[in-house]
Design an enzyme around this catalytic site. Structure first.
Site, PDB file in Angstrom:
ATOM      1  N   ASP A  59       0.758  -1.331   0.129  1.00 16.95           N
ATOM      2  CA  ASP A  59      -0.009  -0.096   0.007  1.00 16.95           C
ATOM      3  C   ASP A  59       0.937   1.364   0.238  1.00 16.95           C
ATOM      4  O   ASP A  59       0.228   2.453   0.158  1.00 16.95           O
ATOM      5  CB  ASP A  59      -1.024  -0.019   1.393  1.00 16.95           C
ATOM      6  CG  ASP A  59      -2.154  -0.833   1.111  1.00 16.95           C
ATOM      7  OD1 ASP A  59      -2.978  -0.792   0.196  1.00 16.95           O
ATOM      8  OD2 ASP A  59      -2.410  -1.814   1.946  1.00 16.95           O
ATOM      9  N   GLU A  64      -0.220   9.644   1.661  1.00 17.19           N
ATOM     10  CA  GLU A  64      -0.814  10.479   2.505  1.00 17.19           C
ATOM     11  C   GLU A  64      -1.082  10.058   3.980  1.00 17.19           C
ATOM     12  O   GLU A  64      -1.004  10.821   5.105  1.00 17.19           O
ATOM     13  CB  GLU A  64      -2.356  10.859   1.823  1.00 17.19           C
ATOM     14  CG  GLU A  64      -3.089  11.432   2.912  1.00 17.19           C
ATOM     15  CD  GLU A  64      -4.649  11.559   2.435  1.00 17.19           C
ATOM     16  OE1 GLU A  64      -4.915  12.730   2.020  1.00 17.19           O
ATOM     17  OE2 GLU A  64      -5.155  10.695   2.209  1.00 17.19           O
ATOM     18  N   ARG A 129      -8.961   3.024  11.483  1.00 16.71           N
ATOM     19  CA  ARG A 129      -7.509   3.174  11.539  1.00 16.71           C
ATOM     20  C   ARG A 129      -6.935   4.103  12.690  1.00 16.71           C
ATOM     21  O   ARG A 129      -5.511   4.063  12.858  1.00 16.71           O
ATOM     22  CB  ARG A 129      -7.068   3.645  10.170  1.00 16.71           C
ATOM     23  CG  ARG A 129      -7.514   2.671   9.161  1.00 16.71           C
ATOM     24  CD  ARG A 129      -6.628   1.454   8.995  1.00 16.71           C
ATOM     25  NE  ARG A 129      -7.041   0.364   7.782  1.00 16.71           N
ATOM     26  CZ  ARG A 129      -6.502   0.726   6.865  1.00 16.71           C
ATOM     27  NH1 ARG A 129      -5.705   1.601   6.339  1.00 16.71           N
ATOM     28  NH2 ARG A 129      -6.882  -0.550   5.890  1.00 16.71           N
ATOM     29  N   HIS A 159     -11.821   6.239   5.629  1.00 18.65           N
ATOM     30  CA  HIS A 159     -11.064   7.182   6.396  1.00 18.65           C
ATOM     31  C   HIS A 159     -12.077   8.620   6.187  1.00 18.65           C
ATOM     32  O   HIS A 159     -12.981   8.634   5.591  1.00 18.65           O
ATOM     33  CB  HIS A 159      -9.808   7.761   5.406  1.00 18.65           C
ATOM     34  CG  HIS A 159      -8.724   6.821   5.722  1.00 18.65           C
ATOM     35  ND1 HIS A 159      -7.990   6.411   4.600  1.00 18.65           N
ATOM     36  CD2 HIS A 159      -8.222   6.188   6.810  1.00 18.65           C
ATOM     37  CE1 HIS A 159      -7.088   5.590   4.967  1.00 18.65           C
ATOM     38  NE2 HIS A 159      -6.901   5.519   6.053  1.00 18.65           N
ATOM     39  N   CYS A 246      -4.809  10.313  -1.160  1.00 13.27           N
ATOM     40  CA  CYS A 246      -4.064   9.268  -0.647  1.00 13.27           C
ATOM     41  C   CYS A 246      -2.737   9.131  -1.449  1.00 13.27           C
ATOM     42  O   CYS A 246      -1.686   8.656  -0.811  1.00 13.27           O
ATOM     43  CB  CYS A 246      -4.604   8.054  -0.745  1.00 13.27           C
ATOM     44  SG  CYS A 246      -5.928   7.795  -1.011  1.00 13.27           S
TER      45      CYS A 246
HETATM   46  C1  CIR Z   1      -5.582   0.793   2.913  1.00 13.70           C
HETATM   47  O1  CIR Z   1      -6.411   0.214   3.276  1.00 13.70           O
HETATM   48  O2  CIR Z   1      -4.694   1.229   3.500  1.00 13.70           O
HETATM   49  C2  CIR Z   1      -5.024   1.116   1.401  1.00 13.70           C
HETATM   50  N1  CIR Z   1      -5.548  -0.149   0.812  1.00 13.70           N
HETATM   51  C3  CIR Z   1      -5.915   2.308   0.817  1.00 13.70           C
HETATM   52  C4  CIR Z   1      -5.406   3.478   1.454  1.00 13.70           C
HETATM   53  C5  CIR Z   1      -6.143   4.686   1.105  1.00 13.70           C
HETATM   54  N2  CIR Z   1      -5.704   5.893   1.727  1.00 13.70           N
HETATM   55  C6  CIR Z   1      -6.379   7.104   1.926  1.00 13.70           C
HETATM   56  O3  CIR Z   1      -7.399   6.910   1.530  1.00 13.70           O
HETATM   57  N3  CIR Z   1      -5.653   8.051   2.461  1.00 13.70           N
END
Ligand code: CIR
Length: 253
Positions: A59, A64, A129, A159, A246
């Site tokens: 990932d 971000e 998270r 998020h 992100c």
């Molecule tokens: C995750 O689950 O952490 C990644 N697959 C996606 C993260 C996306 N990040 C964001 O929206 N800031």
């Protein structure tokens, strides 16, 4: 502005997924779309600092989540997903020349995707998270600089910025079934089209938003409100539960 990005991991197929079903990601197309995203950042005046891929961290393109960068300092996060925690090491190195660093400390967890900064107001989502302990730590670090940190409940999405993001000085793009509008008193809202629940993430740079081609109905609403939109193809990173904010860390040089 400076934008830190990172090349997509060749192992992005093993990414974390919380609300999405796993779908095959077309890697060459993902790389192409990511390059176009970086071009859009450059077009809008950002100097892009593109970090090398981290193959071991699926990932890691989603930079971000690993840091919060302010004019005065940067906070290196402690991401909520264990698989993502090592991503912060190289990010700390990349930011260190530009900002003094502070850190979210164990056992607290925080993803940058949960942090919506609007001038001196910082909204932080309580999500799967990000926890209240981390929000307290962020508040303590930021209070001396005059930032007002507010905790906001987020439901049914990954998020805070999957639920709400900024479109213009006083306008937010929102999915009000993921987050309560009341948390953002004084702002104007544009609601995502109900057929596009995951369309609330836009990346505002100066007076233009970078926005995915994948949500045309919501895009029409944004354009109808007079907001300038730079459209990018994001189909492949969206499958990894990513969005436009992100993929970069943007800060004043
Ligand atoms: C995750 O689950 O952490 C990644 N697959 C996606 C993260 C996306 N990040 C964001 O929206 N800031």
């Amino acid at each position: 502005m400076r934008a830190i990005t990172r090349e997509i991991s060749p192992n992005i197929k093993d990414c974390e997924l919380t609300h999405f079903r796993r779908e095959a990601i077309d890697l060459p197309l993902a790389y192409k779309q990511h390059r176009q995203y970086e071009d859009a950042l450059r077009e809008l005046g950002c100097e892009v600092m593109a970090l090398a891929a981290e193959p071991d961290f699926p990932d890691s393109v989603f930079v971000e989540d690993t840091a919060l960068v302010f004019d005065e300092l940067a906070i290196i996060t402690r991401p909520g997903a264990k698989s993502r925690r090592p991503e912060t090491q190289s990010i700390a190195k990349a930011i260190e020349p530009f900002r003094k660093l502070q850190f979210i400390k164990s056992p607290a967890t925080l993803d940058g995707g949960d942090v919506l900064t609007i001038d001196k107001q910082i909204f932080i989502g309580r999500s799967s998270r990000t926890d209240t302990l981390a929000i307290e730590q962020a508040r303590t670090i930021l209070a001396p600089f005059g930032y007002d940190v507010r905790s906001v409940e987020v439901k049914h999405c990954l998020h805070l910025k999957s639920a709400v993001s900024r479109l213009a000085k006083n306008t937010l793009l929102i999915n009000a079934s993921f987050v309560d509008r009341a948390a953002f008193a004084g702002f104007d809202f544009i609601e995502v089209d109900e057929r596009e629940p995951f369309a609330a993430n836009a990346l505002l740079i100066q007076d233009t938003v970078i926005y995915p081609a994948d949500f045309p109905k919501t895009r029409m609403k944004i354009e109808a409100a007079g907001v300038q939109v730079e459209v990018v193809e994001m189909s492949e990173l969206i499958k990894a539960e990513g969005a436009v904010t992100c993929c970069s860390l943007i800060f004043r040089r």
